[in-house]
Design a protein around this motif. Structure first.
Motif, mmCIF file in Angstrom:
data_model
loop_
_atom_site.group_PDB
_atom_site.id
_atom_site.type_symbol
_atom_site.label_atom_id
_atom_site.label_comp_id
_atom_site.label_asym_id
_atom_site.label_seq_id
_atom_site.Cartn_x
_atom_site.Cartn_y
_atom_site.Cartn_z
ATOM 1 N N LEU A 6 0.995 -1.287 -0.171
ATOM 2 C CA LEU A 6 0.121 0.024 -0.016
ATOM 3 C C LEU A 6 0.877 1.266 0.030
ATOM 4 O O LEU A 6 1.768 1.457 0.707
ATOM 5 C CB LEU A 6 -0.730 -0.004 1.097
ATOM 6 C CG LEU A 6 -1.961 -1.048 1.227
ATOM 7 C CD1 LEU A 6 -2.787 -1.047 2.583
ATOM 8 C CD2 LEU A 6 -2.833 -0.640 0.372
ATOM 9 N N ARG A 7 0.713 2.131 -0.879
ATOM 10 C CA ARG A 7 1.425 3.358 -0.990
ATOM 11 C C ARG A 7 0.676 4.315 0.020
ATOM 12 O O ARG A 7 -0.298 4.662 -0.254
ATOM 13 C CB ARG A 7 1.454 3.911 -2.465
ATOM 14 C CG ARG A 7 2.358 3.390 -3.284
ATOM 15 C CD ARG A 7 2.190 1.855 -3.766
ATOM 16 N NE ARG A 7 3.402 1.428 -4.585
ATOM 17 C CZ ARG A 7 3.116 0.003 -5.138
ATOM 18 N NH1 ARG A 7 2.262 -0.631 -4.855
ATOM 19 N NH2 ARG A 7 4.167 -0.253 -5.766
ATOM 20 N N GLY A 8 1.589 4.904 0.853
ATOM 21 C CA GLY A 8 0.954 5.738 2.006
ATOM 22 C C GLY A 8 1.927 5.812 2.941
ATOM 23 O O GLY A 8 2.989 5.199 3.313
ATOM 24 N N ARG A 9 1.398 6.477 4.133
ATOM 25 C CA ARG A 9 2.102 6.625 5.422
ATOM 26 C C ARG A 9 1.796 5.527 6.428
ATOM 27 O O ARG A 9 0.571 5.235 6.469
ATOM 28 C CB ARG A 9 1.972 7.876 5.935
ATOM 29 C CG ARG A 9 2.243 9.161 4.909
ATOM 30 C CD ARG A 9 1.722 10.314 5.218
ATOM 31 N NE ARG A 9 1.842 11.103 6.490
ATOM 32 C CZ ARG A 9 1.396 12.038 7.232
ATOM 33 N NH1 ARG A 9 0.389 12.651 6.351
ATOM 34 N NH2 ARG A 9 1.648 12.360 8.310
ATOM 35 N N PRO A 25 -1.960 9.573 17.977
ATOM 36 C CA PRO A 25 -1.280 8.621 17.040
ATOM 37 C C PRO A 25 0.138 9.068 16.749
ATOM 38 O O PRO A 25 0.584 10.090 17.003
ATOM 39 C CB PRO A 25 -2.109 8.574 15.542
ATOM 40 C CG PRO A 25 -2.569 10.149 15.563
ATOM 41 C CD PRO A 25 -2.711 10.643 17.081
ATOM 42 N N ALA A 26 0.921 7.965 16.137
ATOM 43 C CA ALA A 26 2.366 7.950 15.647
ATOM 44 C C ALA A 26 2.353 7.755 14.139
ATOM 45 O O ALA A 26 1.689 6.970 13.709
ATOM 46 C CB ALA A 26 3.066 7.295 16.587
ATOM 47 N N GLU A 27 3.479 8.376 13.651
ATOM 48 C CA GLU A 27 4.057 7.826 12.420
ATOM 49 C C GLU A 27 5.277 7.325 12.282
ATOM 50 O O GLU A 27 6.058 7.680 13.239
ATOM 51 C CB GLU A 27 3.842 9.033 11.410
ATOM 52 C CG GLU A 27 4.215 8.901 9.835
ATOM 53 C CD GLU A 27 4.305 9.947 9.175
ATOM 54 O OE1 GLU A 27 4.128 9.708 7.715
ATOM 55 O OE2 GLU A 27 3.476 10.987 9.438
ATOM 56 N N ILE A 28 5.304 6.255 11.386
ATOM 57 C CA ILE A 28 6.575 5.693 11.278
ATOM 58 C C ILE A 28 7.189 5.746 10.038
ATOM 59 O O ILE A 28 6.673 5.328 9.014
ATOM 60 C CB ILE A 28 6.293 3.722 11.327
ATOM 61 C CG1 ILE A 28 5.474 3.401 12.677
ATOM 62 C CG2 ILE A 28 7.607 3.140 11.077
ATOM 63 C CD1 ILE A 28 6.098 3.838 14.005
ATOM 64 N N PRO A 29 8.323 6.678 10.124
ATOM 65 C CA PRO A 29 8.760 7.069 8.931
ATOM 66 C C PRO A 29 9.625 5.944 8.185
ATOM 67 O O PRO A 29 10.008 5.073 8.845
ATOM 68 C CB PRO A 29 9.651 8.275 9.435
ATOM 69 C CG PRO A 29 10.132 7.944 10.666
ATOM 70 C CD PRO A 29 8.823 7.046 11.275
ATOM 71 N N PHE A 79 -2.136 1.392 10.901
ATOM 72 C CA PHE A 79 -2.902 1.799 9.388
ATOM 73 C C PHE A 79 -1.896 2.359 8.635
ATOM 74 O O PHE A 79 -0.772 2.831 8.857
ATOM 75 C CB PHE A 79 -3.747 3.039 9.978
ATOM 76 C CG PHE A 79 -4.978 2.757 10.760
ATOM 77 C CD1 PHE A 79 -6.309 2.193 10.392
ATOM 78 C CD2 PHE A 79 -4.722 2.587 12.242
ATOM 79 C CE1 PHE A 79 -7.456 1.849 11.286
ATOM 80 C CE2 PHE A 79 -5.894 2.625 13.347
ATOM 81 C CZ PHE A 79 -7.068 2.129 12.827
ATOM 82 N N PHE A 80 -2.247 2.172 7.156
ATOM 83 C CA PHE A 80 -1.646 3.108 5.997
ATOM 84 C C PHE A 80 -2.787 4.395 5.869
ATOM 85 O O PHE A 80 -3.973 4.202 5.504
ATOM 86 C CB PHE A 80 -1.581 2.454 4.979
ATOM 87 C CG PHE A 80 -0.257 1.177 5.169
ATOM 88 C CD1 PHE A 80 0.845 1.698 4.885
ATOM 89 C CD2 PHE A 80 -0.656 -0.032 5.406
ATOM 90 C CE1 PHE A 80 2.055 0.776 5.134
ATOM 91 C CE2 PHE A 80 0.156 -1.152 5.644
ATOM 92 C CZ PHE A 80 1.413 -0.722 5.444
ATOM 93 N N LEU A 81 -2.146 5.349 5.811
ATOM 94 C CA LEU A 81 -2.619 6.366 5.398
ATOM 95 C C LEU A 81 -2.635 6.645 3.843
ATOM 96 O O LEU A 81 -1.401 7.087 3.423
ATOM 97 C CB LEU A 81 -2.336 7.746 5.791
ATOM 98 C CG LEU A 81 -3.008 9.223 5.697
ATOM 99 C CD1 LEU A 81 -4.768 9.208 5.549
ATOM 100 C CD2 LEU A 81 -2.582 10.213 6.405
ATOM 101 N N THR A 82 -3.490 6.239 2.793
ATOM 102 C CA THR A 82 -3.193 6.263 1.552
ATOM 103 C C THR A 82 -2.905 7.545 0.712
ATOM 104 O O THR A 82 -3.411 8.396 1.334
ATOM 105 C CB THR A 82 -4.375 5.145 0.794
ATOM 106 O OG1 THR A 82 -5.286 6.069 0.800
ATOM 107 C CG2 THR A 82 -4.183 4.058 1.168
ATOM 108 N N GLU A 83 -2.378 7.588 -0.283
ATOM 109 C CA GLU A 83 -2.143 8.899 -1.228
ATOM 110 C C GLU A 83 -3.773 9.622 -1.356
ATOM 111 O O GLU A 83 -3.609 10.788 -1.588
ATOM 112 C CB GLU A 83 -1.448 8.607 -2.261
ATOM 113 C CG GLU A 83 0.018 7.761 -2.125
ATOM 114 C CD GLU A 83 0.715 7.628 -3.363
ATOM 115 O OE1 GLU A 83 -0.075 7.327 -4.516
ATOM 116 O OE2 GLU A 83 1.840 7.199 -3.432
ATOM 117 N N ASP A 84 -4.573 8.847 -1.515
ATOM 118 C CA ASP A 84 -5.704 9.317 -1.807
ATOM 119 C C ASP A 84 -6.702 9.826 -0.412
ATOM 120 O O ASP A 84 -7.885 10.181 -0.277
ATOM 121 C CB ASP A 84 -6.775 8.659 -2.396
ATOM 122 C CG ASP A 84 -7.225 7.247 -1.904
ATOM 123 O OD1 ASP A 84 -6.708 7.016 -0.824
ATOM 124 O OD2 ASP A 84 -7.821 6.754 -2.437
ATOM 125 N N GLY A 85 -5.879 9.641 0.755
ATOM 126 C CA GLY A 85 -6.333 10.192 2.103
ATOM 127 C C GLY A 85 -7.178 9.394 2.958
ATOM 128 O O GLY A 85 -8.109 9.691 3.702
#
Length: 385
Positions: free
Chosen positions: A250-253, A271-275, A330-336
């Protein structure tokens, strides 16, 4: 059940609740479980609770271990194990199987069994099969001993990535494209099973992620960039689990969110983000635990995105009938759009793990987090609920 508020006779003075911290286990996540136990043992308020550390060796023996958290750390890029901590190479700890008796017994060959006292609650910091998957939870239900975390069904669903995704889909949560290869399917028609995977790549493109269906800590996972790497990836996943899961990328964050059970119900953390880790192809075991790739806490999201992922994390908690705690990924995809990848019913719990970090940023420090989990377990009964 806690004894703190029960009336006491003069012959029965009140005592602190006794917490058995159970760790180690037979899964490939044994070492991380020991590290987690060290952090939990350090954090438990000894003025409030008595503590009994119990380690499960890699061959399944329940061992009495020293209460020495400092020996439970990663050293020279290697994780510790219960065998190093056990007070005996032969002695074993036995939980009661009678719900009316919570006394734990320790025995060694040729010696009289020794009573270790009653246990009021178990804090099972095991990861993976034979601990996080409902098996230990079933034993504790039979014993009538309350425990931290989810029950039998939720633990099993949280461990099996196929059925986790099926449950989420049935509750309207969006999951990414995947296929499952069961062991009988592989044995009967290996060519057909491999074609399912290739067809997934044909529809959604490379790379694919080949995973053991019932493992964690990114153990046994391979990122496959083309057909040439597929066979080795399947063999690696099957080393850990005969059932494998293959997911389209999945392309996203990558966004994570913690859920914690409060007195009034579950709440979500910031929430946290994993770069993307610089030195790793993805957020694998080495990136998580050895190199300690830092996450972004809180995640740089809009207020609307934050509220949405918090809502979805609690929805996932409720969909799987979880209790105590969950980390939802989760993934936050490129389309939000947020797509749920998985939940962990007993996530990594060292102070540098993402779950405690998210709650720290939400105003709940590590020691308070441990205390809240114990108190939530003491409020519950075993059995149907």
């Amino acid at each position: 059940m806690s004894t703190e508020n029960l009336p006491q006779s003069p012959e029965q003075p009140s005592r602190k609740p006794r917490v058995a911290v159970v760790f180690g286990g037979r899964s490939s996540e044994h070492g991380i479980s020991v590290v987690t136990a060290g952090a939990v043992l350090k954090a438990i308020d000894r003025t409030k609770y008595d503590v009994l550390p119990i380690g499960i060796t890699q061959d399944g023996r329940w061992a009495l271990t020293a209460d020495e958290p400092e020996r439970m750390a990663i050293t020279d890029r290697r994780t510790p194990n219960v065998e190093q901590l056990a007070e005996s190479t032969e002695g074993g700890v036995v939980l009661p199987v009678d719900p009316a008796n919570r006394e734990v017994v320790y025995s060694e060959p040729g010696s009289v069994p020794k009573a270790l006292g009653e246990v009021d609650v178990v804090f099972p910091v095991l990861h993976g099969p034979y601990g996080e998957d409902g098996t230990l939870q079933g034993l504790l239900e039979l014993s009538g001993v309350p425990y931290v975390g989810s029950g039998v069904l939720a633990s099993a669903v949280g461990q099996d990535k196929e059925y986790m995704k099926r449950v989420f889909t049935s509750f309207g949560l969006k999951v990414g494209p995947y296929v499952v290869i069961r062991p009988r399917e592989w044995e009967r028609d290996e060519q057909g099973a491999r074609k399912k995977i290739v067809d997934l790549a044909g529809e959604h493109g490379w790379p694919l992620f080949v995973k053991p269906a019932r493992a964690g800590s990114s153990i046994g996972i391979t990122k496959v960039d083309d057909l040439s790497g597929l066979d080795d990836a399947i063999a690696e996943a099957q080393r850990h689990d005969p059932k494998i899961l293959v997911e389209a990328a999945l392309r996203g964050r990558e966004i994570e969110c913690g859920v914690l059970e409060f007195e009034d119900g579950p709440r979500a953390s910031v929430p946290a983000e994993i770069p993307p880790p610089d030195a790793h192809a993805y957020y694998d075991f080495e990136a998580k635990y050895i190199d300690s790739t830092p996450g972004l806490v809180p995640a740089p999201l809009t207020p609307e995105e934050t509220a949405e992922v918090q809502r979805l994390a609690v929805d996932a908690f409720e969909a799987a009938s979880c209790e105590g705690l969950v980390r939802a990924d989760f993934f936050l995809t490129e389309d939000g759009e947020f797509v749920i990848n998985e939940i962990n019913t007993m996530p990594g719990f060292t102070p540098i793990s993402m779950y405690p970090q998210m709650w720290q940023a939400s105003g709940v420090g590590y020691a308070e987090l441990v205390d809240r989990l114990i108190q939530a377990a003491l409020r519950r009964t075993t059995g149907l609920r």
